[in-house]
Write a protein that holds these residues in place. Sequence first.
Motif, PDB file in Angstrom:
ATOM      1  N   ALA A  34     -47.300   7.323 -24.097  1.00  0.00           N
ATOM      2  CA  ALA A  34     -45.993   6.684 -24.045  1.00  0.00           C
ATOM      3  C   ALA A  34     -45.404   6.759 -22.638  1.00  0.00           C
ATOM      4  O   ALA A  34     -44.863   5.774 -22.103  1.00  0.00           O
ATOM      5  CB  ALA A  34     -45.050   7.342 -25.057  1.00  0.00           C
ATOM      6  N   TYR A  35     -45.494   7.923 -22.005  1.00  0.00           N
ATOM      7  CA  TYR A  35     -44.916   8.078 -20.676  1.00  0.00           C
ATOM      8  C   TYR A  35     -45.739   7.372 -19.608  1.00  0.00           C
ATOM      9  O   TYR A  35     -45.217   7.051 -18.535  1.00  0.00           O
ATOM     10  CB  TYR A  35     -44.725   9.555 -20.344  1.00  0.00           C
ATOM     11  N   ALA A  36     -47.012   7.116 -19.887  1.00  0.00           N
ATOM     12  CA  ALA A  36     -47.797   6.300 -18.957  1.00  0.00           C
ATOM     13  C   ALA A  36     -47.193   4.904 -18.857  1.00  0.00           C
ATOM     14  O   ALA A  36     -47.133   4.310 -17.772  1.00  0.00           O
ATOM     15  CB  ALA A  36     -49.252   6.216 -19.421  1.00  0.00           C
ATOM     16  N   GLN A  93     -52.010   0.638 -18.225  1.00  0.00           N
ATOM     17  CA  GLN A  93     -51.218   1.710 -18.824  1.00  0.00           C
ATOM     18  C   GLN A  93     -52.069   2.551 -19.771  1.00  0.00           C
ATOM     19  O   GLN A  93     -51.950   3.783 -19.809  1.00  0.00           O
ATOM     20  CB  GLN A  93     -50.011   1.113 -19.544  1.00  0.00           C
ATOM     21  N   ILE A  94     -52.933   1.891 -20.534  1.00  0.00           N
ATOM     22  CA  ILE A  94     -53.851   2.628 -21.411  1.00  0.00           C
ATOM     23  C   ILE A  94     -54.769   3.516 -20.579  1.00  0.00           C
ATOM     24  O   ILE A  94     -55.009   4.686 -20.908  1.00  0.00           O
ATOM     25  CB  ILE A  94     -54.666   1.660 -22.286  1.00  0.00           C
ATOM     26  N   ALA A  95     -55.285   2.962 -19.476  1.00  0.00           N
ATOM     27  CA  ALA A  95     -56.171   3.743 -18.599  1.00  0.00           C
ATOM     28  C   ALA A  95     -55.446   4.959 -18.029  1.00  0.00           C
ATOM     29  O   ALA A  95     -56.016   6.054 -17.948  1.00  0.00           O
ATOM     30  CB  ALA A  95     -56.695   2.855 -17.474  1.00  0.00           C
ATOM     31  N   SER A 132     -60.967  12.842 -28.518  1.00  0.00           N
ATOM     32  CA  SER A 132     -59.876  12.700 -29.480  1.00  0.00           C
ATOM     33  C   SER A 132     -58.528  12.548 -28.779  1.00  0.00           C
ATOM     34  O   SER A 132     -57.696  11.719 -29.172  1.00  0.00           O
ATOM     35  CB  SER A 132     -59.853  13.917 -30.408  1.00  0.00           C
ATOM     36  N   ALA A 133     -58.309  13.334 -27.715  1.00  0.00           N
ATOM     37  CA  ALA A 133     -57.056  13.251 -26.965  1.00  0.00           C
ATOM     38  C   ALA A 133     -56.890  11.875 -26.324  1.00  0.00           C
ATOM     39  O   ALA A 133     -55.798  11.287 -26.352  1.00  0.00           O
ATOM     40  CB  ALA A 133     -57.022  14.336 -25.898  1.00  0.00           C
ATOM     41  N   CYS A 134     -57.970  11.343 -25.755  1.00  0.00           N
ATOM     42  CA  CYS A 134     -57.906  10.035 -25.094  1.00  0.00           C
ATOM     43  C   CYS A 134     -57.575   8.931 -26.089  1.00  0.00           C
ATOM     44  O   CYS A 134     -56.775   8.026 -25.798  1.00  0.00           O
ATOM     45  CB  CYS A 134     -59.228   9.742 -24.392  1.00  0.00           C
ATOM     46  N   ILE A 135     -58.176   8.987 -27.271  1.00  0.00           N
ATOM     47  CA  ILE A 135     -57.900   7.973 -28.295  1.00  0.00           C
ATOM     48  C   ILE A 135     -56.452   8.076 -28.761  1.00  0.00           C
ATOM     49  O   ILE A 135     -55.767   7.060 -28.961  1.00  0.00           O
ATOM     50  CB  ILE A 135     -58.874   8.131 -29.472  1.00  0.00           C
ATOM     51  N   THR A 136     -55.965   9.305 -28.905  1.00  0.00           N
ATOM     52  CA  THR A 136     -54.576   9.494 -29.337  1.00  0.00           C
ATOM     53  C   THR A 136     -53.597   8.897 -28.335  1.00  0.00           C
ATOM     54  O   THR A 136     -52.545   8.358 -28.715  1.00  0.00           O
ATOM     55  CB  THR A 136     -54.280  10.991 -29.522  1.00  0.00           C
ATOM     56  N   SER A 137     -53.919   8.947 -27.054  1.00  0.00           N
ATOM     57  CA  SER A 137     -53.016   8.412 -26.028  1.00  0.00           C
ATOM     58  C   SER A 137     -52.832   6.901 -26.177  1.00  0.00           C
ATOM     59  O   SER A 137     -51.773   6.364 -25.825  1.00  0.00           O
ATOM     60  CB  SER A 137     -53.528   8.747 -24.630  1.00  0.00           C
ATOM     61  N   VAL A 138     -53.845   6.212 -26.688  1.00  0.00           N
ATOM     62  CA  VAL A 138     -53.723   4.769 -26.924  1.00  0.00           C
ATOM     63  C   VAL A 138     -52.618   4.503 -27.941  1.00  0.00           C
ATOM     64  O   VAL A 138     -51.835   3.550 -27.808  1.00  0.00           O
ATOM     65  CB  VAL A 138     -55.066   4.177 -27.408  1.00  0.00           C
ATOM     66  N   ALA A 139     -52.543   5.359 -28.955  1.00  0.00           N
ATOM     67  CA  ALA A 139     -51.475   5.227 -29.948  1.00  0.00           C
ATOM     68  C   ALA A 139     -50.105   5.390 -29.300  1.00  0.00           C
ATOM     69  O   ALA A 139     -49.142   4.698 -29.663  1.00  0.00           O
ATOM     70  CB  ALA A 139     -51.663   6.257 -31.063  1.00  0.00           C
ATOM     71  N   GLY A 140     -49.999   6.303 -28.331  1.00  0.00           N
ATOM     72  CA  GLY A 140     -48.729   6.495 -27.635  1.00  0.00           C
ATOM     73  C   GLY A 140     -48.305   5.269 -26.863  1.00  0.00           C
ATOM     74  O   GLY A 140     -47.114   4.916 -26.824  1.00  0.00           O
ATOM     75  N   VAL A 141     -49.258   4.580 -26.237  1.00  0.00           N
ATOM     76  CA  VAL A 141     -48.953   3.336 -25.521  1.00  0.00           C
ATOM     77  C   VAL A 141     -48.395   2.295 -26.481  1.00  0.00           C
ATOM     78  O   VAL A 141     -47.412   1.595 -26.166  1.00  0.00           O
ATOM     79  CB  VAL A 141     -50.226   2.803 -24.820  1.00  0.00           C
ATOM     80  N   LEU A 142     -48.985   2.188 -27.652  1.00  0.00           N
ATOM     81  CA  LEU A 142     -48.522   1.213 -28.641  1.00  0.00           C
ATOM     82  C   LEU A 142     -47.142   1.573 -29.181  1.00  0.00           C
ATOM     83  O   LEU A 142     -46.288   0.698 -29.368  1.00  0.00           O
ATOM     84  CB  LEU A 142     -49.522   1.123 -29.795  1.00  0.00           C
ATOM     85  N   LEU A 143     -46.904   2.861 -29.427  1.00  0.00           N
ATOM     86  CA  LEU A 143     -45.593   3.281 -29.935  1.00  0.00           C
ATOM     87  C   LEU A 143     -44.490   2.999 -28.917  1.00  0.00           C
ATOM     88  O   LEU A 143     -43.381   2.592 -29.285  1.00  0.00           O
ATOM     89  CB  LEU A 143     -45.620   4.769 -30.276  1.00  0.00           C
ATOM     90  N   ALA A 144     -44.795   3.216 -27.640  1.00  0.00           N
ATOM     91  CA  ALA A 144     -43.806   2.929 -26.603  1.00  0.00           C
ATOM     92  C   ALA A 144     -43.450   1.453 -26.588  1.00  0.00           C
ATOM     93  O   ALA A 144     -42.273   1.080 -26.444  1.00  0.00           O
ATOM     94  CB  ALA A 144     -44.349   3.357 -25.239  1.00  0.00           C
TER      95      ALA A 144
END
Length: 330
Positions: free
Chosen positions: A84-86, A101-103, A230-242
């Motif tokens: 999200a913060y990315a 942003q995902i990267a 697992s952490a990297c995949i979870t970060s994609v979800a944060g981008v979408l939530l943002a």
Amino acid sequence: MSDATPMPRSLRTPALAGRVKAAMVLFVLFALMPPLAAALNDPFYVLIGTRILAYAIAAMALDLILGFGALVSFGHAAYLGFGAYAVAILSSYGINDLFLQIAAGIAMSACFALVTGAISLRTQGVYFIMITLAFGQMAFFFFISLSAYGGDDGYSLAQRSTVFGADLLRSNYGLYYTALALLIALFVVCNRIVNSRFGRVFTGIRENRTRMEAVGYSPFRFQLTAFVISACITSVAGVLLANQAQFVSPAFMSWHRSGELIVMVVLGGVGTLAGGIGGAVVALLLEEWLGMLTDHWPLLFGIFLVLMVLFSPHGITGLLAKLGFGRAQE
């Protein structure tokens, strides 16, 4: 474990065909949600659907290490926050491309997971749970201290991300189908990982760590690699939530959020991948529906979760298996 050594039945992952079939059913239902929302003239379903898709990605990512590696991470929501913060940080510098942003979110999450995972995986059991919680809270308070991005109050995004310069995500429907495409792609990745030699060894470490060490595998290396993935995949979800909320805050990465992800995985069925997706659907829909009935909806949700654990320990997938809609595992 060499190819010549047969894998014990207890080490086998859930059947590939059954897992893919369950996921395909969910993906078809997801694809039909926007047309249904349009027919009902209620765009709310698309917004909640996008949120469900994002959390489905995060729950599936957590299930990758929890279900197949018995690694109960209680700080996994930190990676939602990194994603999200990315978005927030890059957009403040005029970089709005979704994939950049995902990267960035993946890079931040990979670095944090590599360092904290290397420390956390020196422990096991409840000690692993507590140290991941501690690292998650460290990240949480770090972002609270970032006054440039709103601190505890959060940070509003001026616009949603772009896709190669196109405003495809400006529409709620465009964002929804982008989230669905990412979920499908990441499910394929997770499924390939689980059914690869790496996945079989990772599951074997869960079942008998000593035996895997005896045949020449390093549990630490496999667990750390899975933890970072697992952490990297979870970060994609944060981008979408943002993008869905057009707002980010440290609340995305609180320990409560990590607990919610674990609940989604347990509710759907641990060690199934599709169960994490289904658990996100059920948990978030129940949250919405029960919230309409009473302000005390967490009590009702807690009762439901207790009943599920008591009568269907394998979650929704286990319940469906009992009803004859498939098998929870081979």
